[in-house]
Design a protein around this motif. Structure first.
Motif, PDB file in Angstrom:
ATOM      1  N   LEU A 331       0.829  -1.211   0.000  1.00  0.00           N
ATOM      2  CA  LEU A 331       0.000   0.000   0.000  1.00  0.00           C
ATOM      3  C   LEU A 331       0.863   1.259   0.000  1.00  0.00           C
ATOM      4  N   VAL A 332       1.989   1.218   0.708  1.00  0.00           N
ATOM      5  CA  VAL A 332       2.920   2.352   0.653  1.00  0.00           C
ATOM      6  C   VAL A 332       3.493   2.486  -0.750  1.00  0.00           C
ATOM      7  N   GLN A 333       3.775   1.349  -1.391  1.00  0.00           N
ATOM      8  CA  GLN A 333       4.301   1.380  -2.751  1.00  0.00           C
ATOM      9  C   GLN A 333       3.270   1.941  -3.726  1.00  0.00           C
ATOM     10  N   VAL A 334       1.992   1.685  -3.477  1.00  0.00           N
ATOM     11  CA  VAL A 334       0.938   2.283  -4.300  1.00  0.00           C
ATOM     12  C   VAL A 334       1.048   3.804  -4.263  1.00  0.00           C
ATOM     13  N   ILE A 335       1.253   4.355  -3.072  1.00  0.00           N
ATOM     14  CA  ILE A 335       1.394   5.804  -2.923  1.00  0.00           C
ATOM     15  C   ILE A 335       2.656   6.288  -3.620  1.00  0.00           C
ATOM     16  N   ALA A 336       3.784   5.631  -3.325  1.00  0.00           N
ATOM     17  CA  ALA A 336       5.074   6.052  -3.879  1.00  0.00           C
ATOM     18  C   ALA A 336       5.064   5.994  -5.394  1.00  0.00           C
ATOM     19  N   HIS A 337       4.527   4.916  -5.950  1.00  0.00           N
ATOM     20  CA  HIS A 337       4.505   4.774  -7.402  1.00  0.00           C
ATOM     21  C   HIS A 337       3.630   5.842  -8.040  1.00  0.00           C
ATOM     22  N   ALA A 338       2.448   6.077  -7.488  1.00  0.00           N
ATOM     23  CA  ALA A 338       1.519   7.040  -8.082  1.00  0.00           C
ATOM     24  C   ALA A 338       2.133   8.435  -8.128  1.00  0.00           C
ATOM     25  N   LEU A 339       2.705   8.874  -7.027  1.00  0.00           N
ATOM     26  CA  LEU A 339       3.261  10.225  -6.960  1.00  0.00           C
ATOM     27  C   LEU A 339       4.502  10.360  -7.841  1.00  0.00           C
ATOM     28  N   THR A 340       5.376   9.367  -7.781  1.00  0.00           N
ATOM     29  CA  THR A 340       6.621   9.440  -8.552  1.00  0.00           C
ATOM     30  C   THR A 340       6.364   9.334 -10.038  1.00  0.00           C
ATOM     31  N   LYS A 341       5.481   8.418 -10.422  1.00  0.00           N
ATOM     32  CA  LYS A 341       5.240   8.223 -11.850  1.00  0.00           C
ATOM     33  C   LYS A 341       4.544   9.438 -12.457  1.00  0.00           C
ATOM     34  N   ALA A 342       3.683  10.096 -11.693  1.00  0.00           N
ATOM     35  CA  ALA A 342       3.073  11.325 -12.195  1.00  0.00           C
ATOM     36  C   ALA A 342       4.136  12.383 -12.457  1.00  0.00           C
ATOM     37  N   SER A 343       5.109  12.499 -11.548  1.00  0.00           N
ATOM     38  CA  SER A 343       6.181  13.489 -11.745  1.00  0.00           C
ATOM     39  C   SER A 343       7.017  13.153 -12.971  1.00  0.00           C
ATOM     40  N   LEU A 344       7.254  11.866 -13.208  1.00  0.00           N
ATOM     41  CA  LEU A 344       8.046  11.463 -14.370  1.00  0.00           C
ATOM     42  C   LEU A 344       7.330  11.794 -15.679  1.00  0.00           C
ATOM     43  N   PHE A 345       6.034  11.548 -15.735  1.00  0.00           N
ATOM     44  CA  PHE A 345       5.305  11.873 -16.959  1.00  0.00           C
ATOM     45  C   PHE A 345       5.166  13.375 -17.149  1.00  0.00           C
ATOM     46  N   PHE A 346       5.068  14.136 -16.066  1.00  0.00           N
ATOM     47  CA  PHE A 346       5.063  15.594 -16.192  1.00  0.00           C
ATOM     48  C   PHE A 346       6.394  16.072 -16.774  1.00  0.00           C
ATOM     49  N   SER A 347       7.497  15.518 -16.281  1.00  0.00           N
ATOM     50  CA  SER A 347       8.815  15.897 -16.791  1.00  0.00           C
ATOM     51  C   SER A 347       8.979  15.465 -18.243  1.00  0.00           C
ATOM     52  N   ALA A 348       8.530  14.248 -18.545  1.00  0.00           N
ATOM     53  CA  ALA A 348       8.623  13.752 -19.922  1.00  0.00           C
ATOM     54  C   ALA A 348       7.788  14.607 -20.864  1.00  0.00           C
ATOM     55  N   GLY A 349       6.677  15.144 -20.364  1.00  0.00           N
ATOM     56  CA  GLY A 349       5.839  16.002 -21.194  1.00  0.00           C
ATOM     57  C   GLY A 349       6.543  17.278 -21.600  1.00  0.00           C
ATOM     58  N   ILE A 350       7.311  17.853 -20.680  1.00  0.00           N
ATOM     59  CA  ILE A 350       8.083  19.061 -21.013  1.00  0.00           C
ATOM     60  C   ILE A 350       9.131  18.734 -22.073  1.00  0.00           C
ATOM     61  N   LEU A 351       9.802  17.606 -21.909  1.00  0.00           N
ATOM     62  CA  LEU A 351      10.824  17.222 -22.889  1.00  0.00           C
ATOM     63  C   LEU A 351      10.186  16.897 -24.239  1.00  0.00           C
ATOM     64  N   HIS A 352       8.971  16.363 -24.203  1.00  0.00           N
ATOM     65  CA  HIS A 352       8.281  16.102 -25.467  1.00  0.00           C
ATOM     66  C   HIS A 352       7.965  17.400 -26.197  1.00  0.00           C
ATOM     67  N   ARG A 353       7.590  18.430 -25.457  1.00  0.00           N
ATOM     68  CA  ARG A 353       7.334  19.720 -26.092  1.00  0.00           C
ATOM     69  C   ARG A 353       8.632  20.312 -26.650  1.00  0.00           C
ATOM     70  N   GLN A 354       9.749  20.056 -25.992  1.00  0.00           N
ATOM     71  CA  GLN A 354      11.033  20.586 -26.434  1.00  0.00           C
ATOM     72  C   GLN A 354      11.555  19.844 -27.658  1.00  0.00           C
ATOM     73  N   TYR A 355      11.449  18.524 -27.626  1.00  0.00           N
ATOM     74  CA  TYR A 355      12.081  17.703 -28.659  1.00  0.00           C
ATOM     75  C   TYR A 355      11.071  16.872 -29.447  1.00  0.00           C
TER      76      TYR A 355
END
Length: 494
Positions: A331-355
């Motif tokens: 259950l802790v991993q559910v929290i950790a994965h959800a928050l971290t993976k959202a941040s990764l896709f947000f970051s990837a989205g910026i790089l997608h706009r750049q490149y």
């Protein structure tokens, strides 16, 4: 009354979207709904005695316990940040004509409806009702994947619907079995989880095993478990990044949530002797297919998507251990994965706009001079990558460590195998970042493209999420331990 407040808020937001004339107005409606949903969830957390099983509307079908509330807290928090992120991200999609202006109202109406359906799914006591809402999330989220003006997005959405919905037919059959089992054992058929968990010990092992396996197929597809994972990399990679964050951080939790609920019933019966090895095998194969798929990957969003599959597999192995300690850290991993993976896709989205590659979302990312052009997004990928592979002091380190520790108590050989697979996955992620982010333009040569101006609305969610997973890793609140311990008790694992 609480569910009525959620429904009325969503209805108001959808009406505002329909009446809006600009993107900013539609986005404000989506952000407003997400904020109200989050406020309602935190109101329940602090001011309502949970579990809640009485509603003015829907008594006997809805139920708020600690597990459902945890999922809603995580989901609404991510929706708030994703809606804020969408303000700048979707605006840029409109400028680049990747999203047609005529599709904007459909996008935000589906966005608002999806959040409501997810909340209702997590608060459903009746498993048939949960199944209906889970199917609705598939259709609505597929619309958000297909919303862009690209044929490959439509293909990815159709594949998502086909795989998930066909598998969910098996889950429907499993629920029929479960209903018939309770009618024979209890005299009255029911699919209410509260009744099922209270009388699970009297359910016959054979039919309970069959029911669980059918239900497992459906929800395994929903959460990207091997061999039903094939839709996930395509849908997550091709969706707008604001949608990808919701798919990975929230939608996958719907499937894992369903598996946990039904496994909690099976675990109280003799069926556990059969279903536990099945879950463990599927978990290991899921980690393996994700790890080896990450090795040759050259597309950032697909890499992050395969990482989601890996984490779903790890959660499944923790569920298979079925000790209170293992379930707690899943259950802790559910929290950790959800928050971290959202941040990764947000970051990837910026790089997608750049490149961004105008040829195909499957093409290798032509990333170079990333720390010069987009330092925040680059560090977001680096730090988010360290967090998701389980490096200290991020939250996922502790959840992964204790899941693996629990796995080792069952079988050192299985632990060794999982450790090797996790090492391969971590190495693949690290190699991608080092290889891709290390590309720089030699001095004196022209440097293309020009920097993409990243609005604050796209930067702030990344900082907030990374700060949160770091803070939770350094000091997980005592109230959080007590809250999750209560979930373990309510599931019958204590």
């Amino acid at each position: 009354m609480i569910l009525v407040a959620f429904a009325l808020t969503a209805l108001a937001a959808i009406v505002l979207v329909a009446l809006s004339r600009t993107h900013n107005q539609m986005n404000a409606a989506a952000v407003g709904q997400a904020l109200v949903f989050a406020a309602l969830a935190f109101y329940i957390l602090f001011f309502v005695r949970v579990p809640v099983d009485t509603f003015i509307v829907g008594s006997g079908y809805f139920f708020i316990d600690h597990l459902g509330l945890l999922e809603v807290l995580v989901a609404t928090f991510i929706f708030v940040l994703a809606a804020v992120y969408a303000r700048g991200y979707v605006g840029n999609l409109l400028i680049s004509h990747e999203l047609e202006a005529g599709s904007l109202k459909l996008f935000y109406a589906a966005w608002c409806l999806l959040e409501l359906v997810i909340v209702l799914a997590f608060f459903s006591d009746n498993l048939a009702l949960f199944w209906i809402f889970a199917e609705m999330t598939t259709v609505i989220s597929a619309m958000l994947v297909a919303i862009l003006s690209a044929k490959e997005n439509i293909d990815a959405a159709l594949k998502y619907i086909f795989v998930a919905s066909v598998a969910m037919i098996f889950a429907f059959v499993g629920l029929i079995f479960l209903y018939e089992i309770t009618r024979s054992a209890l005299g009255t058929g029911t699919l209410n989880w509260t009744v099922l968990i209270a009388h699970a010990s009297v359910l016959p092992a054979g039919m309970t095993t069959a029911a669980f396996l059918f239900v497992f197929i459906g929800f395994a597809a929903k959460s990207g478990i091997f061999p039903f994972h094939t839709w996930l990399p395509e849908a997550h990679a091709k969706a707008p990044s604001a949608v990808s964050a919701v798919l990975s951080g929230v939608l996958l939790n719907v499937g894992i949530y369903g598996i946990i609920r039904v496994f909690a019933i099976a675990h109280q019966t003799a069926a556990a002797a059969i279903v536990v090895p099945v879950i463990l095998v599927f978990g290991i194969f899921t980690i393996a297919i994700a790890a080896f798929s990450m090795l040759p990957e050259k597309n950032l969003k697909k890499l992050v998507a395969f990482s989601s599959i890996e984490n779903m597999g790890l959660m499944l192995t923790g569920i298979a251990v079925a000790t209170p300690l293992a379930i707690f850290w899943v259950l802790v991993q559910v929290i950790a994965h959800a928050l971290t993976k959202a941040s990764l896709f947000f970051s990837a989205g910026i790089l997608h706009r750049q490149y961004r590659n105008h040829l195909s979302a499957d093409a290798p990312d032509d990333i170079h001079d990333v720390f010069r052009f987009q330092p925040l997004a680059a560090w977001g990928i680096v730090l988010g990558g360290l967090a998701i592979i389980g490096m200290p002091p991020f939250l996922a380190f502790f959840s992964k460590f204790f899941i693996l520790l629990s796995l080792g108590s069952i079988s050192p050989w299985v632990l060794a195998l999982v450790l090797v697979l996790l090492f391969i996955a971590a190495s693949a992620f690290g190699y991608f970042v080092i290889r891709t982010f290390g590309r720089t333009t030699p001095p004196g040569e022209p440097c293309e493209p020009v920097p993409y101006h990243t609005p604050l609305s796209m930067q702030a969610p990344i900082v907030i999420l990374l700060a949160l997973v770091l803070a939770l890793g350094l000091m997980f609140p005592a109230g959080g331990y007590a809250f999750i311990t209560q979930i373990v008790t309510e599931l019958g694992f204590s």
